[in-house]
Write a protein that holds these residues in place. Sequence first.
Motif, PDB file in Angstrom:
ATOM      1  N   PRO A  52       0.783  -1.241   0.000  1.00  0.00           N
ATOM      2  CA  PRO A  52       0.000   0.000   0.000  1.00  0.00           C
ATOM      3  C   PRO A  52       0.816   1.293   0.000  1.00  0.00           C
ATOM      4  CG  PRO A  52      -0.962  -1.613   1.493  1.00  0.00           C
ATOM      5  CD  PRO A  52       0.364  -2.178   1.061  1.00  0.00           C
ATOM      6  N   PRO A  53       1.887   1.407   0.769  1.00  0.00           N
ATOM      7  CA  PRO A  53       2.564   2.712   0.800  1.00  0.00           C
ATOM      8  C   PRO A  53       3.350   3.010  -0.478  1.00  0.00           C
ATOM      9  CG  PRO A  53       3.052   1.434   2.776  1.00  0.00           C
ATOM     10  CD  PRO A  53       2.452   0.499   1.775  1.00  0.00           C
ATOM     11  N   ILE A  54       3.589   4.285  -0.685  1.00  0.00           N
ATOM     12  CA  ILE A  54       4.503   4.762  -1.726  1.00  0.00           C
ATOM     13  C   ILE A  54       5.693   5.377  -0.992  1.00  0.00           C
ATOM     14  CG2 ILE A  54       4.827   6.412  -3.610  1.00  0.00           C
ATOM     15  CD1 ILE A  54       1.805   6.246  -4.128  1.00  0.00           C
ATOM     16  N   THR A  55       6.885   4.981  -1.366  1.00  0.00           N
ATOM     17  CA  THR A  55       8.034   5.552  -0.660  1.00  0.00           C
ATOM     18  C   THR A  55       8.928   6.334  -1.604  1.00  0.00           C
ATOM     19  OG1 THR A  55       9.234   3.461  -0.815  1.00  0.00           O
ATOM     20  CG2 THR A  55       8.012   3.889   1.239  1.00  0.00           C
ATOM     21  N   MET A  56       9.940   5.674  -2.152  1.00  0.00           N
ATOM     22  CA  MET A  56      10.953   6.430  -2.909  1.00  0.00           C
ATOM     23  C   MET A  56      11.296   5.749  -4.217  1.00  0.00           C
ATOM     24  SD  MET A  56      13.743   5.639   0.030  1.00  0.00           S
ATOM     25  CE  MET A  56      12.956   4.695   1.326  1.00  0.00           C
ATOM     26  N   GLY A  57      11.918   6.529  -5.105  1.00  0.00           N
ATOM     27  CA  GLY A  57      12.286   6.017  -6.414  1.00  0.00           C
ATOM     28  C   GLY A  57      13.761   6.218  -6.700  1.00  0.00           C
ATOM     29  N   PRO A  58      14.157   6.115  -7.964  1.00  0.00           N
ATOM     30  CA  PRO A  58      15.572   6.212  -8.330  1.00  0.00           C
ATOM     31  C   PRO A  58      16.243   7.498  -7.863  1.00  0.00           C
ATOM     32  CG  PRO A  58      14.270   5.474 -10.203  1.00  0.00           C
ATOM     33  CD  PRO A  58      13.297   5.831  -9.121  1.00  0.00           C
ATOM     34  N   ILE A  59      15.476   8.555  -7.741  1.00  0.00           N
ATOM     35  CA  ILE A  59      16.059   9.844  -7.358  1.00  0.00           C
ATOM     36  C   ILE A  59      16.719   9.778  -5.976  1.00  0.00           C
ATOM     37  CG2 ILE A  59      13.970  10.830  -6.322  1.00  0.00           C
ATOM     38  CD1 ILE A  59      14.552  13.371  -7.938  1.00  0.00           C
ATOM     39  N   VAL A  60      16.184   8.947  -5.110  1.00  0.00           N
ATOM     40  CA  VAL A  60      16.765   8.807  -3.769  1.00  0.00           C
ATOM     41  C   VAL A  60      18.057   7.978  -3.845  1.00  0.00           C
ATOM     42  CG1 VAL A  60      16.403   7.928  -1.426  1.00  0.00           C
ATOM     43  CG2 VAL A  60      14.553   9.107  -2.621  1.00  0.00           C
ATOM     44  N   VAL A  61      18.061   6.967  -4.700  1.00  0.00           N
ATOM     45  CA  VAL A  61      19.294   6.183  -4.899  1.00  0.00           C
ATOM     46  C   VAL A  61      20.378   7.118  -5.423  1.00  0.00           C
ATOM     47  CG1 VAL A  61      20.337   4.224  -6.093  1.00  0.00           C
ATOM     48  CG2 VAL A  61      17.926   4.104  -5.376  1.00  0.00           C
ATOM     49  N   ASP A  62      20.017   7.920  -6.358  1.00  0.00           N
ATOM     50  CA  ASP A  62      20.969   8.875  -6.940  1.00  0.00           C
ATOM     51  C   ASP A  62      21.501   9.835  -5.873  1.00  0.00           C
ATOM     52  OD1 ASP A  62      22.125   9.926  -9.495  1.00  0.00           O
ATOM     53  OD2 ASP A  62      21.135  11.737  -8.762  1.00  0.00           O
ATOM     54  N   ALA A  63      20.650  10.218  -4.954  1.00  0.00           N
ATOM     55  CA  ALA A  63      21.057  11.160  -3.896  1.00  0.00           C
ATOM     56  C   ALA A  63      22.098  10.549  -2.961  1.00  0.00           C
ATOM     57  CB  ALA A  63      19.835  11.595  -3.093  1.00  0.00           C
ATOM     58  N   LEU A  64      22.181   9.222  -2.955  1.00  0.00           N
ATOM     59  CA  LEU A  64      23.137   8.550  -2.057  1.00  0.00           C
ATOM     60  C   LEU A  64      24.426   8.152  -2.776  1.00  0.00           C
ATOM     61  CD1 LEU A  64      20.689   6.368   0.043  1.00  0.00           C
ATOM     62  CD2 LEU A  64      21.762   8.535   0.653  1.00  0.00           C
TER      63      LEU A  64
END
Length: 224
Positions: A52-64
Amino acid sequence: MTATDPRLARLKGIAPSILASDFGRLRSQCEEVVAAGATVIHIDVMDGHFVPPITMGPIVVDALKGIDAVLDVHLMIERPERQLADFAKAGADVLTVHAEATPQLHFALQQARELGALAGLALCPGTGTAPVTENAGLLDLALCMTVNPGWGGQKFIPTSPDKIARIAGQIGPGTVLQVDGGVDLSTIGACAAAGATSFVAGSAVFGTPDPGEAVRALTAAAGR
Ligand code: DX5
Ligand code: ZN
């Protein structure tokens, strides 16, 4: 990847899950656990469909990018094979797909490796271990969910160690056996004893006042 991929050895140990972190200071929180010895950062991707939840996508991986750790991406999304390239491009080192999320599991695992990532296969608590056996040659990581996926802070399912042991008997020594959900100081020992080599911990790391100290304590409790 091959058994000599250096990321495989680094993948073992405590894998702090940023789901429980303070996103306002995501990067410094990650640096804190890496300084304490963590060699993995676990990134929980949820799509609002598979869970059910929506969390994060590739942009967060990129941020790390640039953090001195293996970026371990746990895809709790439907038809993950359609998203693998974007996560690989963002810098994912491990791409873990759920057996329940696609009819194209073999293809998805192959794709993960072709994109230069390590390939992981996750099983929900209600799923038998056959997908691991069927795809053993394609796996760098097998993930035994020890809660139902979707939320942090849930209680460890007590029958999990039996399942972990069954999976351990079906994978080769080159495959990392990861557990995820409700892993804390009281449950990590049983997971390690059953054969787990990678321990995802969200609340038990970032939910504590001192995440670095939590990594050290969990590492010791896992007997590593
Ligand atoms: C749950 C996620 C987990 C979660 C674990 O669906 O896959 O990685 O962050 O959280 P804790 O350690 O709090 O159970
Ligand atoms: Zn996870």
